[in-house]
Design a protein around this motif. Structure first.
Motif, mmCIF file in Angstrom:
data_model
loop_
_atom_site.group_PDB
_atom_site.id
_atom_site.type_symbol
_atom_site.label_atom_id
_atom_site.label_comp_id
_atom_site.label_asym_id
_atom_site.label_seq_id
_atom_site.Cartn_x
_atom_site.Cartn_y
_atom_site.Cartn_z
ATOM 1 N N UNK A 79 0.274 -1.105 -0.013
ATOM 2 C CA UNK A 79 -0.324 0.024 -0.163
ATOM 3 C C UNK A 79 0.808 0.797 -0.031
ATOM 4 N N UNK A 80 1.877 0.774 -0.127
ATOM 5 C CA UNK A 80 2.733 2.153 -0.183
ATOM 6 C C UNK A 80 2.647 2.952 -1.441
ATOM 7 N N UNK A 81 3.330 2.889 -2.180
ATOM 8 C CA UNK A 81 2.870 3.387 -3.970
ATOM 9 C C UNK A 81 1.124 3.902 -3.623
ATOM 10 N N UNK A 82 0.231 3.909 -3.295
ATOM 11 C CA UNK A 82 -1.021 4.625 -3.469
ATOM 12 C C UNK A 82 -0.528 5.861 -2.869
ATOM 13 N N UNK A 83 -1.528 6.914 -4.296
ATOM 14 C CA UNK A 83 -1.252 8.475 -4.185
ATOM 15 C C UNK A 83 -0.189 8.747 -4.627
ATOM 16 N N UNK A 84 1.112 8.045 -4.728
ATOM 17 C CA UNK A 84 2.319 7.962 -4.950
ATOM 18 C C UNK A 84 3.124 7.870 -5.959
ATOM 19 N N UNK A 85 3.832 8.647 -6.806
ATOM 20 C CA UNK A 85 4.320 8.596 -7.605
ATOM 21 C C UNK A 85 6.017 7.504 -7.369
ATOM 22 N N UNK A 86 5.916 7.038 -9.105
ATOM 23 C CA UNK A 86 6.547 5.213 -8.309
ATOM 24 C C UNK A 86 7.189 5.235 -10.194
ATOM 25 N N UNK A 87 8.317 4.205 -10.135
ATOM 26 C CA UNK A 87 8.299 3.790 -11.117
ATOM 27 C C UNK A 87 8.410 2.337 -11.190
ATOM 28 N N UNK A 88 8.836 1.540 -12.534
ATOM 29 C CA UNK A 88 9.257 0.346 -12.945
ATOM 30 C C UNK A 88 10.286 0.230 -13.722
ATOM 31 N N UNK A 89 10.669 -1.320 -13.886
ATOM 32 C CA UNK A 89 11.002 -1.425 -15.194
ATOM 33 C C UNK A 89 9.802 -0.679 -16.488
ATOM 34 N N UNK A 90 10.570 -0.321 -17.527
ATOM 35 C CA UNK A 90 9.279 -0.078 -18.599
ATOM 36 C C UNK A 90 8.268 -1.593 -18.864
ATOM 37 N N UNK A 91 8.832 -2.484 -19.255
ATOM 38 C CA UNK A 91 7.942 -3.969 -20.105
ATOM 39 C C UNK A 91 7.408 -4.167 -17.841
ATOM 40 N N UNK A 92 6.929 -3.091 -17.594
ATOM 41 C CA UNK A 92 6.008 -3.533 -16.684
ATOM 42 C C UNK A 92 5.852 -2.434 -15.808
ATOM 43 N N UNK A 93 5.963 -1.689 -15.932
ATOM 44 C CA UNK A 93 5.015 -0.384 -15.544
ATOM 45 C C UNK A 93 3.421 -0.317 -16.358
ATOM 46 N N UNK A 94 2.869 -1.085 -16.919
ATOM 47 C CA UNK A 94 2.230 -0.645 -17.802
ATOM 48 C C UNK A 94 0.957 -1.925 -16.611
ATOM 49 N N UNK A 95 1.505 -3.128 -16.475
ATOM 50 C CA UNK A 95 0.707 -3.715 -15.148
ATOM 51 C C UNK A 95 0.924 -3.432 -13.848
#
Length: 320
Positions: free
Chosen positions: A115-131
């Motif tokens: 729940x630490x990403x709720x309402x926060x900007x974040x990123x991940x590898x571009x292959x997985x960002x949509x998921x």
């Protein structure tokens, strides 16, 4: 920041773990006098941890070893679709007690489970960002950046971006010089902006004779000069339009953004190592006026040059 804990799970990616070890597990080096951290690797079930690349790990410590860590890093794993309730609980508890939490690549999914990403900007590898965005719709996923810090939660893109995110934290807590010497030890770039693109349009220039590498080195040594697009284009005998397009393709940034970032980095070092006035620093790094330095520095670092100097100056005198 004194104690750093890295959490590994079955399917652990060796580069993800290794990058955290390179950043936080190094012993004392007299040549740089950088801080040494109380470093521990832990796992939900101590013992043999299955690796992702043909070899396994043996981890002696359970998650209780991270209970007092100032920074908890979640290492990426191959099967990120599988829930990680223990790691998620640890990340949530660490954040609630005031610790920093860092996750890069697929480890960002653990922070989503916490729940630490709720309402926060974040990123991940571009292959997985949509998921990531689909699975955690309350997260604000930016797929075009290397890393993001939102409060005490830091997320990075894939592979080497974990180093960038970690160097960002080192810079924030210990200053630009410590981050620079850490990067030099690892033989990596001392600072790639979090907003830099995850990948560039063309990894290798069409012709090696046209690479902008020598120009980039020249820029760093001439920050006080006119470094507008037209001036730089003349240096490499290109039209301004062709130069701007090639620069973006080779660096992932516009010329203005890249030059501004180098000037901020140079200003950081002068603010740390000298008692030169803000006006003098502005002139030496090419911002021209103190107001321009304050504008760009505050925008990039979130604090004014004066506040940065008060936190990280190596000199006794403080000059406004």
């Amino acid at each position: 920041m004194h104690k750093v804990a890295v959490v590994v799970q079955d399917g652990a990616e060796p580069f993800g773990l290794g990058s955290m070890c390179e950043l936080w597990a190094e012993p004392y080096h007299p040549e740089d006098d950088n801080p040494v951290f109380d470093f521990v690797v832990c796992t939900p079930r101590p013992g043999r941890v299955r690796g992702a690349s043909g070899f396994d790990l043996v981890v002696d410590h359970g998650l209780e070893a991270a209970a007092d860590a100032d920074l908890v890093c979640i290492a990426p794993k191959r099967e990120f679709d599988a829930p990680s309730p223990e790691a998620a609980d640890l990340a949530r508890a660490a954040h609630e007690r005031g610790a920093f939490v860092l996750a890069h690549c697929t480890a960002a999914f653990v922070l989503g489970e916490a729940g630490l990403l709720d309402g926060r900007r974040c990123t991940t590898h571009w292959r997985h960002s949509r998921e990531l965005a689909l699975r955690f719709p309350a997260a604000i996923v930016d797929e075009d950046v290397l890393y993001v810090q939102d409060g005490r939660v830091v997320t990075g893109a894939g592979s080497a971006a974990g180093l960038d995110a970690g160097l960002h934290l080192i810079r924030e807590h210990f200053g630009a010089r410590t981050a620079m010497t850490t990067a030099r030890r690892m033989v990596v770039a001392p600072h790639r902006s979090g907003g830099q693109a995850q990948f560039i349009a063309r990894a290798v220039p069409d012709c090696s004779a046209e690479t902008l590498g020598p120009l980039l080195e020249w820029i760093v040594g001439h920050l006080e000069e006119d470094l507008g697009v037209e001036s730089l284009a003349r240096q490499v005998h290109m039209s301004p339009r062709t130069f701007a397009r090639r620069f973006r393709a080779e660096t992932g940034e516009t010329p203005h953004a890249w030059v501004t970032r180098q000037r901020v980095i140079a200003a950081e070092e002068l603010l740390e190592r000298t008692d030169a006035s803000v006006e003098r620093v502005a002139a030496e790094v090419g911002f021209g006026t103190a107001s321009m330095l304050r504008h760009h520095f505050t925008r990039a670092r979130g604090v004014s040059p004066q506040a940065y100097r008060r936190s990280f100056s190596c000199t006794v005198a403080e000059v406004g």
